[in-house]
Design a protein around this motif. Structure first.
Motif, PDB file in Angstrom:
ATOM      1  N   LEU A  13       0.876  -0.918   0.149  1.00  0.00           N
ATOM      2  CA  LEU A  13      -0.149   0.030   0.071  1.00  0.00           C
ATOM      3  C   LEU A  13       0.743   1.301   0.016  1.00  0.00           C
ATOM      4  CD1 LEU A  13      -2.931  -1.118   2.457  1.00  0.00           C
ATOM      5  CD2 LEU A  13      -3.174  -0.976   0.011  1.00  0.00           C
TER       6      LEU A  13
ATOM      7  N   ARG B  88       1.823   1.836  -3.678  1.00  0.00           N
ATOM      8  CA  ARG B  88       0.764   2.204  -4.685  1.00  0.00           C
ATOM      9  C   ARG B  88       0.521   3.629  -4.905  1.00  0.00           C
ATOM     10  NH1 ARG B  88      -4.940   3.058  -3.960  1.00  0.00           N
ATOM     11  NH2 ARG B  88      -5.997   2.065  -5.579  1.00  0.00           N
TER      12      ARG B  88
ATOM     13  N   ARG C 173      -0.487   7.459  -5.286  1.00  0.00           N
ATOM     14  CA  ARG C 173      -1.388   8.010  -4.588  1.00  0.00           C
ATOM     15  C   ARG C 173      -1.727   9.407  -5.309  1.00  0.00           C
ATOM     16  NH1 ARG C 173      -1.377   4.228  -1.398  1.00  0.00           N
ATOM     17  NH2 ARG C 173      -0.506   4.332   0.752  1.00  0.00           N
TER      18      ARG C 173
END
Length: 161
Positions: free
Chosen positions: A84, A87, A89
């Motif tokens: 995450l 990932r 943004r």
């Protein structure tokens, strides 16, 4: 006569430099967090590889099996949290004026017009928010990895006892 050190031109130059420094600092924090996430992903993946190699052939007692299971779950959680972090943004292109996502849909004339607007303050805030979110996730991934290592260390000690 003494020159006025607070002239509008000097104040504008100072503000320009401060905006550039702030934007560079925010971008550097995003990059640092991505680098940390890469290191965390390597460490968690190594731990997972060792577990995959050792656990299937091991004859684990009840308590040791529970501790190993807990360690595996914590390590998997750390991997997910780390993913995450890396990932993207940036959000939707239409909401990201002044970014490459937005520029991809513009004509050359629209790009020139878009570039004429100083968006450093908006970009610095957006980058800072991204960096803060990544920082929180990196901290969580580290905490999960430490907890996984602790559970696995206790399992090892219990198995050897």
């Amino acid at each position: 006569m003494q020159a006025n050190t607070n002239s509008p031109a000097r104040t504008t130059d100072l503000l320009e430099k401060q905006q550039e420094k702030a934007q560079a600092a925010a971008a550097a924090e995003v990059a640092r967090n991505d680098t940390k996430a890469g290191a965390m992903l390597s460490a968690s993946s190594l731990m997972a590889a060792v577990l995959v190699g050792v656990v299937p052939s091991a004859d684990l007692s009840g308590a040791v099996a529970v501790l190993v299971g807990l360690g595996v779950l914590l390590n998997l959680a750390a991997i997910v949290v780390t993913l995450l972090v890396i990932r993207s943004r940036f959000g939707r292109p239409e909401s990201m004026s002044g970014s490459f996502l937005h520029w991809a849909d513009l004509t050359p004339e629209q790009l020139v017009e878009d570039l004429a607007r100083d968006r450093r303050a908006e970009q610095t805030i957006a980058l800072s928010r991204i960096a803060r979110g990544k920082h929180r996730l990196v901290r969580l991934a580290v905490d999960l990895t430490v907890a996984a290592a602790a559970a696995l260390a206790v399992a090892l000690v219990a198995a050897l006892a």
